[in-house]
Design an enzyme around this catalytic site. Structure first.
Site, PDB file in Angstrom:
ATOM      1  N   GLU A 333      34.799  32.991  45.095  1.00  0.00           N
ATOM      2  CA  GLU A 333      35.498  34.518  44.822  1.00  0.00           C
ATOM      3  C   GLU A 333      34.482  35.140  43.762  1.00  0.00           C
ATOM      4  O   GLU A 333      34.860  35.615  42.782  1.00  0.00           O
ATOM      5  CB  GLU A 333      36.551  33.983  43.957  1.00  0.00           C
ATOM      6  CG  GLU A 333      37.698  33.167  44.827  1.00  0.00           C
ATOM      7  CD  GLU A 333      38.674  32.765  44.135  1.00  0.00           C
ATOM      8  OE1 GLU A 333      40.143  32.854  44.721  1.00  0.00           O
ATOM      9  OE2 GLU A 333      38.757  32.276  43.000  1.00  0.00           O
TER      10      GLU A 333
HETATM   11  C1  TNX Z   1      41.445  29.733  44.138  1.00  0.00           C
HETATM   12  S1  TNX Z   1      39.870  27.356  45.072  1.00  0.00           S
HETATM   13  C2  TNX Z   1      40.378  29.363  43.248  1.00  0.00           C
HETATM   14  C3  TNX Z   1      40.470  28.956  41.933  1.00  0.00           C
HETATM   15  C4  TNX Z   1      41.989  29.260  41.592  1.00  0.00           C
HETATM   16  C5  TNX Z   1      42.854  28.574  42.779  1.00  0.00           C
HETATM   17  C6  TNX Z   1      44.340  28.445  42.235  1.00  0.00           C
HETATM   18  C7  TNX Z   1      38.857  28.238  44.643  1.00  0.00           C
HETATM   19  C8  TNX Z   1      37.524  27.585  45.162  1.00  0.00           C
HETATM   20  N1  TNX Z   1      39.028  29.106  43.967  1.00  0.00           N
HETATM   21  O1  TNX Z   1      39.911  29.598  40.950  1.00  0.00           O
HETATM   22  O2  TNX Z   1      42.211  28.269  40.553  1.00  0.00           O
HETATM   23  O3  TNX Z   1      42.688  29.486  43.940  1.00  0.00           O
HETATM   24  O4  TNX Z   1      45.108  27.756  43.214  1.00  0.00           O
END
Ligand code: TNX
Length: 526
Positions: A333
């Site tokens: 992300e």
């Molecule tokens: C996505 S999973 C994210 C996290 C959040 C999570 C909550 C991932 C690699 N990144 O930063 O905490 O969703 O479900």
């Protein structure tokens, strides 16, 4: 007057009577083991653990002795027995509980074990120490649930007789704990380690840094923790592990044959670092600490030399604290990092990790970069595109699909904790899938195993952790350990339901899903 026996004779007869009491018939095939073992033959009798039982271990192995002591310590609170651990040359020749290593068990692999139980002995054999440790978890589940109690309980302490031969299908079976969004201290992490160890998991991934908090002391960049670790979601005081405390966690895990994977999430999810050091920001200004739950708004300045000096220092210090082979670099992300910059960043960080002699793991987003084939991608998103891109680069995959394996997802719409961006995951959905048929194009040969993450945006206490982790985690452990033959939710849910008393004696605040036929263990009295 005619006397049949005098008092002394009576006493001796009574002693003989009690020492020869017939073993209780028990059916090993009816015991409810999770994960389900590869093979099991029941012989209908039982072994009784008593105050006189001795654990014999191989004299030549200090570690085997430690495992024996782990078992003795585990047995003590509920039974009140001070079980002796004795080192001998050939434990197998003894009666009682014997732990031995044998090259003949090589076919069972590093974590496999064989357990033979009759009226006189419980023989545990394995090729490697990890196998002995996993086998002990089986012995543990074969004892009555109240063995898990920290308070003295009544016996008898019987184990059904027979043979179990068992080894895992996947060598990587783990859970992740996010200690950044909400901080959890050393004792909480140790408790988590004990819980996953009970189900034969061998990996604990610690998500050590994120926008809300930096939780691992880095001596060359001290503000990361003194400032960057000083808060958490909701504005609480946060916290961090000193290197000494972190090493203590690593050692605790090692003694349970669990590898810790430390994650430093970058280039996104880095606000805690950006708030601590101005030079890591493109505009040379520190950001404010962040206590909300948004994602995807932060990035390290990927074109500055100082950024790579910083990463090199962090990875060097962290590698020195990490006996395991992996360093996780996050990589998810990074929505405010330019794509080209992101790619270059991942490639550079991969080199930094490799230069410290470690293998890089990243969330599958890292497949945008040029991955070395010893790097590992963790599949999590709803769409498998990134993971498929990683497979094309010959990279192995950890399966953590958010739709099935995310322990922070709510069970249903009235669940008081958790999120639901990838859907609701009740206990049946969490169990009812297989690693190798989940994504077309990602087969057994591409997968190293399973990991179930617990993100902690909404998770504040250990009771909260328990509620989201149990009862889903034993299912994830079984998905990774047991073969898919003869596996079904209908059969599994009965075994899970019978864990009720065990969870309760373990003090676990589990979610009592209506899908599971919860059943109290009946106490057999002699
Ligand atoms: C996505 S999973 C994210 C996290 C959040 C999570 C909550 C991932 C690699 N990144 O930063 O905490 O969703 O479900």
């Amino acid at each position: 007057m005619f006397k049949l026996f005098n008092l002394g004779q009576m006493f001796i007869l009574l002693m003989i009577f009690f020492s020869c009491k017939t073993p209780t018939p028990k059916d090993l095939a009816k015991e409810n083991l999770i994960p389900k073992p590869s093979s099991l033959i029941a012989t209908g009798s039982s072994f009784e653990l008593t105050n006189n039982t001795v654990i014999y271990v191989e004299a030549k192995s200090k570690e085997a002795e430690q495992i024996g002591t782990y078992l003795a310590n585990f047995l003590k609170p509920a039974t009140g027995f001070v079980v002796q651990v004795k080192s001998v040359d050939t434990p197998m020749d003894k009666k009682g509980i014997t732990l031995s290593l044998s090259d003949e068990k090589k076919a069972l692999g590093d974590e496999g074990y064989e357990l033979f139980i009759d009226e006189k002995k419980v023989q545990l054999q394995a090729y490697k120490l990890a196998g002995l440790f996993r086998g002990i978890q089986t012995i543990r589940q074969l004892l009555p649930a109240r063995i898990e109690s920290e308070k003295l309980q009544e016996g008898p302490w019987e184990i059904a007789s027979g043979t179990i031969e068992d080894s895992p299908v996947y060598g990587f079976r783990g859970a992740m704990l996010d200690v950044s969004r909400h901080f959890f201290g050393v004792d909480d992490v140790k408790r988590f380690i004990d819980l996953i160890a009970a189900y034969k998991m061998n990996i604990l991934h610690l998500h050590l840094t994120d926008d809300q908090g930096w939780r691992i002391e880095i001596k060359s960049w001290p503000n990361l923790t003194t400032h960057g670790g000083s808060t958490q979601v909701g504005g609480g005081e946060g916290g961090f592990y000193t290197q000494e405390q972190y090493s203590d966690i690593v050692k605790y895990a090692q003694e349970r044959y669990i590898t810790i994977i430390p994650e430093i999430d970058m280039p996104g999810h880095t606000n805690a670092a950006l708030a601590s050091y101005a030079e890591l920001n493109a505009n040379n200004k520190v950001t404010e600490l962040y206590t909300g739950t948004k994602v995807g708004f932060s990035t390290l300045a990927t074109d500055k030399e100082i950024t790579y000096k910083f990463i090199n220092d962090v990875v060097r210090e962290l590698s020195a604290l990490t006996p395991g082979p992996y360093i996780h670099i996050g990589g998810d992300e990074s929505h405010v990092t330019e794509k080209a910059d992101y790619i270059e960043f991942i490639n550079k960080v991969q080199d930094i990790v490799n230069a410290q002699g470690k293998q890089m793991i990243g969330w599958a987003d890292v497949a945008a970069g040029s991955l070395k084939d010893n790097s590992i991608a963790q599949f999590w998103q709803i769409k498998p595109d990134n993971a498929l891109k990683a497979v094309k680069q010959n990279v192995k995959i950890i399966m953590s699909p958010a739709t099935h394996a995310y322990m922070d997802m709510q069970y249903d719409s009235i669940c008081p904790l958790g999120l639901h961006w990838s859907g609701y995951i009740d206990v049946d959905k969490a169990y009812n899938w297989t690693l190798e048929s989940h994504v077309e194009g990602i087969g057994k040969e591409n997968i190293i195993g399973i990991e179930a993450p617990l993100w902690t945006e909404t998770i504040i206490t250990t009771a909260d952790i328990d509620y989201m982790v149990f009862p889903r985690l034993p299912g994830y452990a079984e998905i990774g350990w047991s073969s898919n033959d003869n596996k079904s939710w209908d059969e599994y849910k009965v075994r899970l339901g019978k864990q009720k008393s065990r969870f309760e004696f373990m003090g676990i605040n589990y979610y009592k899903s209506e899908l599971v036929p919860w059943e109290d263990e009946v106490i057999s009295k002699k």
